[in-house]
Design an enzyme around this catalytic site. Sequence first.
Site, short mmCIF file in Angstrom:
data_model
loop_
_atom_site.label_atom_id
_atom_site.label_comp_id
_atom_site.label_asym_id
_atom_site.label_seq_id
_atom_site.Cartn_x
_atom_site.Cartn_y
_atom_site.Cartn_z
N ASP A 1 10.39 -9.98 29.84
CA ASP A 1 10.60 -8.54 29.87
C ASP A 1 10.85 -8.15 31.34
OD1 ASP A 1 10.97 -5.94 29.18
OD2 ASP A 1 9.14 -5.72 28.02
C1 BGC Z 1 11.30 -2.92 27.97
C2 BGC Z 1 12.17 -3.79 27.10
C3 BGC Z 1 13.61 -3.59 27.46
C4 BGC Z 1 13.80 -3.91 28.93
C5 BGC Z 1 15.23 -3.81 29.41
C6 BGC Z 1 11.62 -3.05 29.44
O1 BGC Z 1 10.99 -2.08 30.19
O2 BGC Z 1 9.95 -3.23 27.73
O3 BGC Z 1 11.93 -3.50 25.75
O4 BGC Z 1 14.43 -4.38 26.66
O5 BGC Z 1 13.02 -3.00 29.68
O6 BGC Z 1 15.66 -2.51 29.46
#
Ligand code: BGC
Length: 755
Positions: free
Chosen positions: A292
């Site tokens: 993540d």
């Molecule tokens: C989120 C993810 C997301 C990623 C990219 C993160 O803050 O938890 O779900 O896909 O950002 O935007």
Amino acid sequence: MKNIPFFLLLALIFACNSGSNSSSSSSESPYEEKIDSLLSIMTLEEKIGQMNQYNGFWEITGPTPQEGAAAMKYENLRKGLVGSMLNVTGVEEVRKVQKIAVEESRLGIPLIIGYDMIHGFQTMSPIPLAEASSWDMEAIRRSSEIGAREAAAAGINWTFAPMVDIGRDARWGRVMEGAGEDPYLGGQIAIARVKGYQGEDLSDPLTLAACVKHFAGYGFSESGRDYNSVDVGTSTLYNIILPPFKAALDAGARTFMNAFNDLNGIPATGNAFLQREILKEKWGFDGFVVSDWGSIAEMIPHGFAIDSAAAASYAVTAGSDMDMESYIYLNELKKLVESGEVDEKLIDDAVRRILRIKYELGLFDDPYKYCNDEREKEIIGSEEHIQGVLEMAKKSIVLLKNEGQILPLKKEGMRIAVIGDLADDKDSPIGNWRAEAISNSAVSVLEGLQNYPGNSYQYAKGADLILGPTAFITEVKINTDDRSGFAEAKRVAANADVVLLILGENGFQSGEARSRSDIGLPGLQQELMEEIQKVNPKSVLVNMSGRPLDLSWADANIPAILQVWHLGSQSGNAIAQVLFGDYNPSGKLPMSFPRSVGQLPIYYNQKSTGRPTPPGGDVVFWSHYSDISNDPLYPFGHGLSYSNFTYSGLKVSNEGRKVTVSVDVKNESERPGEEVIQLYIHDIVASVTRPNKELKAFEKTLIEAGQTRTITFELDERHLGFYDNQGNYIVEPGAFDIYVGGSSNTSLGTQISIQ
Ligand code: BGC
């Protein structure tokens, strides 16, 4: 032209690559030899580069930056040190970064372009929790397909969806992204979404690779506070958290994302038990895992890794293949391999997985296959997509209460008061994960009502919900003291035949980092509703929220309540069609609505406990609250229709472990309606205690006025068993209750015995 030998070699490698498919097993993959050849000519740095994903925070089409982070990213693209980018959208922008990677780097390996296409790209579908309320798998598949087509037409080839985290706690803002509280429904929805995004053929330029997230446990962030620790037992992990991930994988999902949280003390990103042992070994996943955002680096503040090098080592060892925006793999892995701390085989394994998906997407055949200007213009925002998201929006609405059949409203001759800031809000329905949606582009409730010109509408806001502008990254400021519009709203309401109270949450009040400790109507809305009810009790609450709210007062005082969530681009049209009965509501709650925030986490599939029933009299020694009932206000699976369905004739028989269940469902009303018939089991005694009810099957079906339909379900070992605390799936002989009904609180049931 120092690159020529490599290009020639690559041309040979890529030329052998005819056709693509979305095989999920490496042994069947036609690409392994090509991957071997490619790996054999990659330097260690280039391999690590494939594991590096950058955010594209600059306008690619603008001038090339000469210094700072953006300049560094350009430079690394040229050096072949970037495997993927996220948040680069639009054919022109994607083509430009892809061109640098393919034409300026030594090996010319194409980028995989990721994006959070969560519930639509420009034409917005309802938020995922709303879609889950439809219990309509084909509609959800179609809605995901619409989003995928638009994103793919804009150059994207990978979406960070579906989010399959189980949500039991409405304080957590990210429940809006998931499918609610149930692992079976969640699994079915995960399958529908993966099919919608990936289609039949991953190399089709209008499909995207799916990314199942967040692996794992993130939905159990303690006390609903985002990014908080997660501590859950093995029974919950195996039976509640993991099944939707497994369902998505079995449906062919090609990538996974790990999670910000720690799970029982080990950050998910550095968690070998989750990523290596379960996902890659036990489940045989041969796609790749992306971290993540910055979650590799976050293992340092977690107190797990002492520094960046340790974080890199833990993450790669645990099976995190791609680093999203931590920069840590690029900075640390080479040294770690050279010093022998990290085995290069781990790097090869990660790169192999990433290249495999790039092959399957057809990017080696044509790196620009997602970049077609004509297609971009034609597909994004097409009329077909607008109609598609309208259909989805209607199906996502849940009728929670309808005392005295106040709904549907008459289409003619009514004086209707419309109260509430959200009635005129063209932005909130787009929700929080709004991708490339145009701000203020949704059809508002006021606009939707104009489709029914036979009535007169008077609008009074009553009070602002928010103060100032909203943005994805900053807190929403709520109006808590300006009541200057109350008097006008009361005057308008007093003169109406019926009042529509359009209340709820701003679109940016749910989503990532949007946890709330009070899940009542925010700001002055509760007070406004109470004031309006005094002057005109004939009112309908239309609740537009990204999570279950505490609607206890409304339930006791307002005759009709519609849960409309954040419904996307066509919100107002869908709401109006339901209010006036042109669409008969068919949604059912995928998440329980609590009576108070103190009941959270709340979910229907609770266990009995050793003290499930009151001992009698005033005696307190049983599992309960002194001040509130244990039951939710509206349970999982609840949702009314303008039709009225009755259930009878439940028949259950079994031959060994094959069980047949049938029930007659009659539509007692004069209008056709859709009902979701739900089947629950209860394994009464087991070696690990089981929930009082577990959803195991459902069918959504249209029943004509006055008609009876017999619905039949077949159950087998896949439905009757559970995971023990070692993660083994077992079916134990004994007695089971089987329940059928239109909600999880059904009591229509019988018992069978399984050997
Ligand atoms: C989120 C993810 C997301 C990623 C990219 C993160 O803050 O938890 O779900 O896909 O950002 O935007």
